[in-house]
Design a protein around this motif. Sequence first.
Motif, mmCIF file in Angstrom:
data_model
loop_
_atom_site.group_PDB
_atom_site.id
_atom_site.type_symbol
_atom_site.label_atom_id
_atom_site.label_comp_id
_atom_site.label_asym_id
_atom_site.label_seq_id
_atom_site.Cartn_x
_atom_site.Cartn_y
_atom_site.Cartn_z
ATOM 1 N N VAL A 101 3.044 -3.946 -7.767
ATOM 2 C CA VAL A 101 2.949 -2.347 -7.645
ATOM 3 C C VAL A 101 2.947 -1.773 -9.127
ATOM 4 O O VAL A 101 2.198 -0.746 -9.461
ATOM 5 N N ASN A 102 4.129 -1.970 -9.735
ATOM 6 C CA ASN A 102 4.250 -1.449 -11.222
ATOM 7 C C ASN A 102 3.357 -1.939 -12.163
ATOM 8 O O ASN A 102 3.182 -1.246 -13.006
ATOM 9 N N SER A 103 2.995 -3.311 -12.055
ATOM 10 C CA SER A 103 1.821 -3.565 -12.858
ATOM 11 C C SER A 103 0.509 -2.738 -12.566
ATOM 12 O O SER A 103 -0.116 -2.325 -13.478
ATOM 13 N N ILE A 104 0.249 -2.441 -11.216
ATOM 14 C CA ILE A 104 -0.827 -1.393 -11.120
ATOM 15 C C ILE A 104 -0.572 -0.051 -11.520
ATOM 16 O O ILE A 104 -1.436 0.256 -12.039
ATOM 17 N N THR A 105 0.755 0.287 -11.463
ATOM 18 C CA THR A 105 0.985 1.744 -11.862
ATOM 19 C C THR A 105 1.066 1.662 -13.531
ATOM 20 O O THR A 105 0.539 2.787 -13.779
ATOM 21 N N LEU A 106 1.302 0.870 -13.968
ATOM 22 C CA LEU A 106 1.318 0.781 -15.563
ATOM 23 C C LEU A 106 -0.112 0.724 -16.071
ATOM 24 O O LEU A 106 -0.561 1.655 -17.060
ATOM 25 N N VAL A 107 -1.163 0.185 -15.148
ATOM 26 C CA VAL A 107 -2.513 0.282 -15.628
ATOM 27 C C VAL A 107 -3.206 1.695 -15.313
ATOM 28 O O VAL A 107 -3.743 2.264 -16.226
ATOM 29 N N VAL A 108 -2.853 2.289 -14.127
ATOM 30 C CA VAL A 108 -3.385 3.406 -13.745
ATOM 31 C C VAL A 108 -2.739 4.680 -14.612
ATOM 32 O O VAL A 108 -3.467 5.621 -15.018
ATOM 33 N N GLY A 109 -1.431 4.479 -14.906
ATOM 34 C CA GLY A 109 -0.776 5.295 -15.845
ATOM 35 C C GLY A 109 -1.329 5.505 -17.127
ATOM 36 O O GLY A 109 -1.701 6.500 -17.830
ATOM 37 N N LEU A 110 -1.777 4.355 -17.854
ATOM 38 C CA LEU A 110 -2.244 4.435 -19.096
ATOM 39 C C LEU A 110 -3.910 4.878 -18.886
ATOM 40 O O LEU A 110 -4.238 5.584 -20.087
ATOM 41 N N VAL A 111 -4.613 4.694 -17.786
ATOM 42 C CA VAL A 111 -6.068 5.497 -17.639
ATOM 43 C C VAL A 111 -5.709 6.831 -17.431
ATOM 44 O O VAL A 111 -6.486 7.640 -18.252
ATOM 45 N N VAL A 112 -4.586 7.253 -16.946
ATOM 46 C CA VAL A 112 -4.398 8.689 -16.765
ATOM 47 C C VAL A 112 -4.068 9.401 -18.171
ATOM 48 O O VAL A 112 -4.562 10.362 -18.563
ATOM 49 N N LEU B 188 0.820 -1.222 0.324
ATOM 50 C CA LEU B 188 -0.139 -0.041 0.026
ATOM 51 C C LEU B 188 0.723 1.358 -0.050
ATOM 52 O O LEU B 188 0.724 2.302 -0.775
ATOM 53 N N ALA B 189 1.988 1.300 0.784
ATOM 54 C CA ALA B 189 2.826 2.314 0.754
ATOM 55 C C ALA B 189 3.501 2.625 -0.565
ATOM 56 O O ALA B 189 3.430 3.537 -0.985
ATOM 57 N N THR B 190 3.956 1.538 -1.247
ATOM 58 C CA THR B 190 4.519 1.743 -2.450
ATOM 59 C C THR B 190 3.353 1.876 -3.679
ATOM 60 O O THR B 190 3.577 2.924 -4.441
ATOM 61 N N VAL B 191 2.273 1.646 -3.595
ATOM 62 C CA VAL B 191 1.171 2.015 -4.437
ATOM 63 C C VAL B 191 0.734 3.501 -3.999
ATOM 64 O O VAL B 191 0.679 4.332 -4.928
ATOM 65 N N GLY B 192 0.814 4.125 -2.998
ATOM 66 C CA GLY B 192 0.776 5.523 -2.547
ATOM 67 C C GLY B 192 1.706 6.363 -3.235
ATOM 68 O O GLY B 192 1.721 7.294 -3.672
ATOM 69 N N ALA B 193 3.166 5.776 -3.156
ATOM 70 C CA ALA B 193 4.262 6.495 -3.631
ATOM 71 C C ALA B 193 3.931 6.694 -5.188
ATOM 72 O O ALA B 193 4.200 7.817 -5.766
ATOM 73 N N MET B 194 3.727 5.556 -5.771
ATOM 74 C CA MET B 194 3.452 5.563 -7.159
ATOM 75 C C MET B 194 2.245 6.625 -7.756
ATOM 76 O O MET B 194 2.304 7.275 -8.688
ATOM 77 N N LEU B 195 1.288 6.513 -6.975
ATOM 78 C CA LEU B 195 -0.042 7.485 -7.169
ATOM 79 C C LEU B 195 0.487 8.699 -7.134
ATOM 80 O O LEU B 195 0.173 9.667 -7.618
ATOM 81 N N SER B 196 1.131 8.813 -5.961
ATOM 82 C CA SER B 196 1.784 10.620 -5.941
ATOM 83 C C SER B 196 2.524 10.926 -6.933
ATOM 84 O O SER B 196 2.514 11.994 -7.400
ATOM 85 N N GLY B 197 3.493 10.063 -7.558
ATOM 86 C CA GLY B 197 4.309 10.246 -8.514
ATOM 87 C C GLY B 197 3.578 10.577 -10.134
ATOM 88 O O GLY B 197 3.699 11.423 -10.827
ATOM 89 N N LEU B 198 2.321 9.884 -10.129
ATOM 90 C CA LEU B 198 1.438 9.599 -11.325
ATOM 91 C C LEU B 198 0.686 11.235 -11.130
ATOM 92 O O LEU B 198 -0.044 11.728 -12.106
ATOM 93 N N THR B 199 0.395 11.733 -10.161
ATOM 94 C CA THR B 199 -0.455 12.879 -9.774
ATOM 95 C C THR B 199 0.394 14.104 -10.091
ATOM 96 O O THR B 199 -0.324 15.144 -10.627
ATOM 97 N N ILE B 200 1.493 14.086 -9.941
ATOM 98 C CA ILE B 200 2.531 15.151 -10.123
ATOM 99 C C ILE B 200 2.427 15.672 -11.713
ATOM 100 O O ILE B 200 2.129 17.000 -12.061
#
Length: 603
Positions: free
Chosen positions: A152-163, A36-48
């Motif tokens: 986490v990176n799999s989740i980040t990749l999906v979220v990033g493509l959505v963004v 969860l902490a890593t997901v939070g870090a990745m989401l923070s990075g994608l929000t920037i």
Amino acid sequence: MSSDVGSRARRSTARTARRLAPYLRPVRWSAIAAVLATVGAMLSGLTIPLVIQQIIDGPLASGEPTALPWLLGLLAALGCAEAVMFFLRRKLTAGSTALVEADLRADFYHHLQRLPVTFHDRQQTGQLLSRAVDDLVLLRKYLAFAAVFLLVNSITLVVGLVVLWFLSTAMALVALCVAVPVLASSFLYEVKYKAVALEVQQRSGDLTTTIEESMLGIKAVKAFGQSRHRVALFTRQAAQLRGSEIRALRIVGAVSTVLLLLPELGIAGQLAVGAVGLSQGELTIGALVACITVSTYLRWPTECIGWALAETSVAAAACERHFEVRDVPAALTEAARPSRLPQPVRGHLRFEGVTLESGDGAAPLLRGVDLEVQSGETLALLGAAGSGKTTLAALVPRLLDPTAGRVLLDGVDIRELALDELRTAVAIAFDEPMLRSGTVRDNVSLGAAGVSDQDVSRALRTAQAAGFVEALPRGLDTEIGEQGMSLSGGQRQRIALARAIVRRPAVLVLDDPMSALDVRTANLLEDSLRADLPGVTKLIVVRRPNSVRRSERVALLVDGRIDAVGPHEELLASSARYRSTLQALERPGASRLGLVEKERSRS
């Protein structure tokens, strides 16, 4: 064909994950918090990038700086949140993965103690060391880093493509066209890398074995002029390891090339698509910058997935090597509800119909042995090489278990006893003393609670070792080096014997522990054992005629069977086979026939 290999690899990985589950369960909450902490870090990075878009399309485009401080503050807060989340991830995973590694290593070592002696005879020590140390370090690092980032990176990749899809459909499609071949390449090379990774670990274990054998046997290596041969062997194995590592690096290099090239091409494609969108008014400058920033941010998660998959193969190979040893069935099992020995322990031994199969189709090591040893009696086991003397002696402390029949101690089947209780009542000394790096005191007491310096000194006196120990530079506190190599062979044997008798066992099994002693010292030692341990049952594997004469009874073994039992004088007079066996034990240079005739005249 490749699909079959891939499916087998995935099944292997799934099986490995299931076997690790019991070790991961106690740290599951820490693992979840780390994810969860890593997901939070990745989401923070994608929000920037989204905040950057608002800054460019808002205050900077309109010339109204009112909202700029708030947006800059939000940007700084997201950066700090990302850093804090990554710190928490490291803090949470460090302790939990170290605990998993420690538990795996402890269970591995405990299992090694319960494996049959024959397993250790066949297995290379270096391979066991590699599995107990190197493979588990690889597994810990995987759990701490690669496993977390793979999820986490799999989740980040999906979220990033959505963004990206939210910012620009065309930009998202370009990124998706890049992501698909990148992931496909990662899966393709995963199977190849796993095979090479397993080969690297195996060759590393072989090299460790060569180093360990050369260091422990350095005297023999030098004495027999084997230095050049050992160097050649080491060089050849090191070259083979290097070759395997180079093949692994080539695979990684090929994957890295793909993972670096495709994202670069993707960004170039996005710039081209973005330029068209800007010219047609379908895309703002802020949105273009945000898209490029998100795509740049997704490069590492995309590349990391390939790395994590490769590390998954390495960790799976390490885990398979670990459980390969754990799957060897333990030779010794303890009863669910162990029996207890009558107190005080008298040391009465009885072998009833004991048979021991070799397990490789060869002739049995022992065949229907029936033998009784009275409490406090000294019984010698005599026989030619390969007759089963050492094997029979090893049954008493349960270094081996018979395939048929049973061994009784004070009327209790020793398989029904807890091993700790049995090995407190029974001690053994071998002809090849096993000493560890440490002091004389440590080697005699083995760190056992309740063993005082007085007990150690008394055991050394009984073992005829007190004299040379007192002459050592620091007495009991003298470091004797690995395997006790700073001592002579006879000194090592006497310290090992002192270790066997320090706790005054009820049964003492002596597997020719005086082979390195001269006749005079051996006689003094036997007299000392008889005087200081009068009530202790002694089962002695003998290879000297003198030791036979000093025993109360002798059991002659022939091809795994008891051929004759009785006092030395009686057997000498009644058994031709006993006499011929005794002749074979005579010291070089003596007249064998003359010694036997002398023994017969004495009887």
